[in-house]
Design a protein around this motif. Structure first.
Motif, short mmCIF file in Angstrom:
data_model
loop_
_atom_site.label_atom_id
_atom_site.label_comp_id
_atom_site.label_asym_id
_atom_site.label_seq_id
_atom_site.Cartn_x
_atom_site.Cartn_y
_atom_site.Cartn_z
N SER A 72 0.92 -1.15 0.05
CA SER A 72 -0.12 -0.14 0.04
C SER A 72 0.87 1.25 0.02
N ARG A 73 2.13 1.08 0.57
CA ARG A 73 2.83 2.33 0.79
C ARG A 73 3.64 2.54 -0.67
N ILE A 74 3.92 1.74 -1.50
CA ILE A 74 4.51 1.91 -2.76
C ILE A 74 3.62 1.79 -3.80
N THR A 75 2.42 1.56 -3.90
CA THR A 75 1.45 1.64 -5.21
C THR A 75 0.61 3.03 -4.58
N THR A 76 -0.05 3.21 -5.65
CA THR A 76 -1.26 4.20 -5.80
C THR A 76 -2.45 3.61 -5.18
N GLY A 77 -2.89 2.47 -5.51
CA GLY A 77 -3.88 1.68 -5.39
C GLY A 77 -4.20 1.29 -3.66
N ASP A 78 -5.03 0.76 -3.32
CA ASP A 78 -5.44 0.32 -2.00
C ASP A 78 -5.33 -1.18 -1.92
N PRO A 79 -4.04 -1.64 -1.78
CA PRO A 79 -4.22 -3.15 -2.02
C PRO A 79 -4.67 -3.77 -0.55
N GLU A 80 -4.65 -3.21 0.58
CA GLU A 80 -5.05 -3.63 1.69
C GLU A 80 -6.41 -4.01 1.66
N LYS A 81 -7.34 -3.31 0.90
CA LYS A 81 -8.72 -3.50 0.50
C LYS A 81 -9.24 -4.74 -0.22
N MET A 82 -8.13 -5.26 -0.81
CA MET A 82 -8.31 -6.17 -1.78
C MET A 82 -8.81 -7.59 -1.22
N PRO A 83 -9.90 -8.01 -1.61
CA PRO A 83 -10.32 -9.68 -1.03
C PRO A 83 -9.27 -10.47 -1.91
N GLU A 84 -9.11 -11.57 -1.02
CA GLU A 84 -8.15 -12.59 -1.72
C GLU A 84 -8.91 -12.97 -2.95
N GLY A 85 -7.99 -13.48 -3.87
CA GLY A 85 -8.76 -13.96 -5.34
C GLY A 85 -9.13 -12.86 -6.22
N THR A 86 -8.81 -11.73 -5.80
CA THR A 86 -8.98 -10.49 -6.73
C THR A 86 -7.74 -9.93 -7.45
N THR A 87 -7.80 -9.12 -8.35
CA THR A 87 -6.79 -8.36 -8.93
C THR A 87 -6.90 -6.80 -8.87
N LEU A 88 -5.72 -5.98 -8.91
CA LEU A 88 -5.81 -4.51 -8.99
C LEU A 88 -4.66 -4.03 -10.04
N TYR A 89 -5.33 -3.32 -10.87
CA TYR A 89 -4.07 -2.61 -11.58
C TYR A 89 -3.91 -1.31 -10.84
N THR A 90 -2.76 -1.07 -10.75
CA THR A 90 -2.31 0.02 -9.85
C THR A 90 -0.91 0.50 -10.51
N LEU A 91 -0.23 1.56 -9.77
CA LEU A 91 0.92 1.90 -10.31
C LEU A 91 1.94 2.05 -9.28
N PHE A 92 3.27 1.99 -9.77
CA PHE A 92 4.35 2.57 -8.91
C PHE A 92 4.64 4.15 -9.11
N CYS A 93 4.61 5.07 -8.31
CA CYS A 93 4.93 6.38 -8.70
C CYS A 93 6.31 6.94 -7.92
N ASN A 94 6.93 7.70 -8.37
CA ASN A 94 8.20 8.46 -7.78
C ASN A 94 7.65 9.60 -6.96
N PRO A 95 8.46 10.24 -5.99
CA PRO A 95 8.12 11.25 -5.26
C PRO A 95 7.34 12.60 -6.00
N GLN A 96 7.71 12.65 -7.19
CA GLN A 96 7.23 13.72 -7.94
C GLN A 96 5.82 13.49 -8.54
N GLY A 97 5.48 12.02 -8.34
CA GLY A 97 4.03 11.79 -8.96
C GLY A 97 4.39 11.19 -10.22
N GLY A 98 5.37 11.14 -10.88
CA GLY A 98 5.50 10.21 -12.38
C GLY A 98 5.67 8.97 -12.22
N VAL A 99 5.16 8.19 -13.16
CA VAL A 99 5.03 6.78 -13.26
C VAL A 99 6.16 5.94 -13.28
#
Length: 371
Positions: A72-99
């Motif tokens: 959760s700390r290194i991606t923009t999404g919220d993987p802590e809320k994911m149920p088991e058996g599901t997927t999440l499209y998310t991003l790694f961003c740098n401190p400036q917000g770039g992908v």
């Protein structure tokens, strides 16, 4: 004399050669670009089904107590809320917000995740995650060399899947996955894809992948299934306005500029890039990713200048659309110039050709009757 870099081969390499594939370097691998033609493979996926070798993609595993909090700390999404058996499209961003990269997260268990990253970014992403691990005690492993990925995409994908040895996954809903064992190996099937169509992605051991490929090709014959190379994969994703890293996404482009702000959970605890993204959300963006279609004959390519009275942007991706039979593209333009109907010019081979901004995605999948 400088030696050429040795290209890797997926476990399906021999299958591609037998099918007459044109092989080219991609992401450090020798990959099939096309078997017959990009247009034929593209339309087969839109109207029937296509089978893709995506084994060049990277897979990491995160596990042990604290894995979800760290992720959760290194991606923009919220993987802590994911149920088991599901997927999440998310991003790694740098401190400036770039992908740094876009990725798919699979929640295998409460504190065990698989991360699927872009082939060209495997080493960069691995290093980036390692540098941010700190002392959480989270185990992080690169399993890319042991995993094969095969995608079955198109309106007939579910029908073919139900008739295959992997039918246990046929009832999955979008962004769900299932792990199970066959007589030969363990497989993970997810209802995901990168074509704008319904379909499945199947992960298994590299050793077992040729059997999976053969089984799906055999079952798909009577439904019009064709093997599809990376050429048509690119035209399919472009029609669906799905971003490609190195084109629509990079470390100087933010998710709000790219039109995927929905991947950013600004209401969760702090994550890398949150401060910059929160500021941009409040202030608004100066440029956005816009779609356009050509009004004069010419195929736009990455890097072509976008003009009005002066250069206002650049093309990130462009192609001839096999489905619409017209030339289309994506590019970043000032926010005030992104309104559909705005006339622009694309500079192609020193000629400024007319085009207009249009709504995207260019292609939308027809809803399944069961939805």
């Amino acid at each position: 004399m400088q030696m050429r870099e040795q290209l890797k081969k997926t476990s399906l390499y021999e299958r591609h050669l037998r099918l007459g594939a044109k092989m080219m370097p991609f992401g450090g691998f020798s990959m099939p670009i096309q078997y017959t033609s990009i247009t034929e493979e593209h339309l087969a996926t839109r109207k029937k089904a296509g089978l893709f070798d995506l084994s060049h993609m990277g897979e990491f595993v995160l596990m042990s107590t604290g894995a979800s909090e760290f992720l959760s700390r290194i991606t923009t999404g919220d993987p802590e809320k994911m149920p088991e058996g599901t997927t999440l499209y998310t991003l790694f961003c740098n401190p400036q917000g770039g992908v740094v990269d876009d990725l798919i997260v699979y929640r295998l268990e409460k504190e065990r995740f698989m991360l699927v990253v872009n082939a060209a970014n495997i080493q960069k992403d691995f290093k980036w995650v390692e540098e941010n691990l700190g002392r959480d005690g989270v185990r992080f492993e690169n399993i890319s060399d042991t995993i094969a990925l095969i995608a079955l995409q198109g309106p007939m994908a579910e029908t073919i899947f139900r008739d295959s040895p992997y039918h246990d996954g046929a009832n999955l809903k979008r962004n769900q996955f299932l792990e199970f064992e066959t007589e030969d190996a363990k497989v993970l099937v997810s209802r995901t894809g990168y074509t704008g169509e319904d379909g499945f992605e199947l992960y298994t051991s590299s050793r077992f992948a040729p059997k999976v490929w053969d089984a799906l090709m055999e079952k798909g014959k009577r439904f019009g299934l064709l093997p599809v190379g990376l050429g048509a994969r690119d035209t399919l994703r472009l029609e669906a306005r799905l971003p490609l890293y190195g084109h629509e996404l990079d470390e100087d482009i933010t998710p709000f500029e790219a039109g995927i702000g929905w991947t950013v959970a600004l209401d969760k605890e702090d994550f890398i890039g949150k401060k910059a993204l929160l500021q941009q959300k409040e202030r608004g963006v100066r440029r956005v990713l816009a779609g356009f279609e050509m009004l004069e004959q010419g195929i736009p390519r990455q890097g072509c200048a976008i003009w009005k009275e002066k250069i206002i942007g650049a093309v990130t991706s462009g192609t001839f659309s096999p489905f619409f039979k017209k030339n289309i593209g994506l590019g970043y333009v000032p926010t005030e110039e992104a309104k559909p109907g705005t006339e622009i010019f694309i500079e192609i081979r020193d000629r400024k050709l007319k085009a207009k901004i249009v709504e995207t995605p260019f292609y939308r999948m027809k809803p399944r009757l069961t939805e």
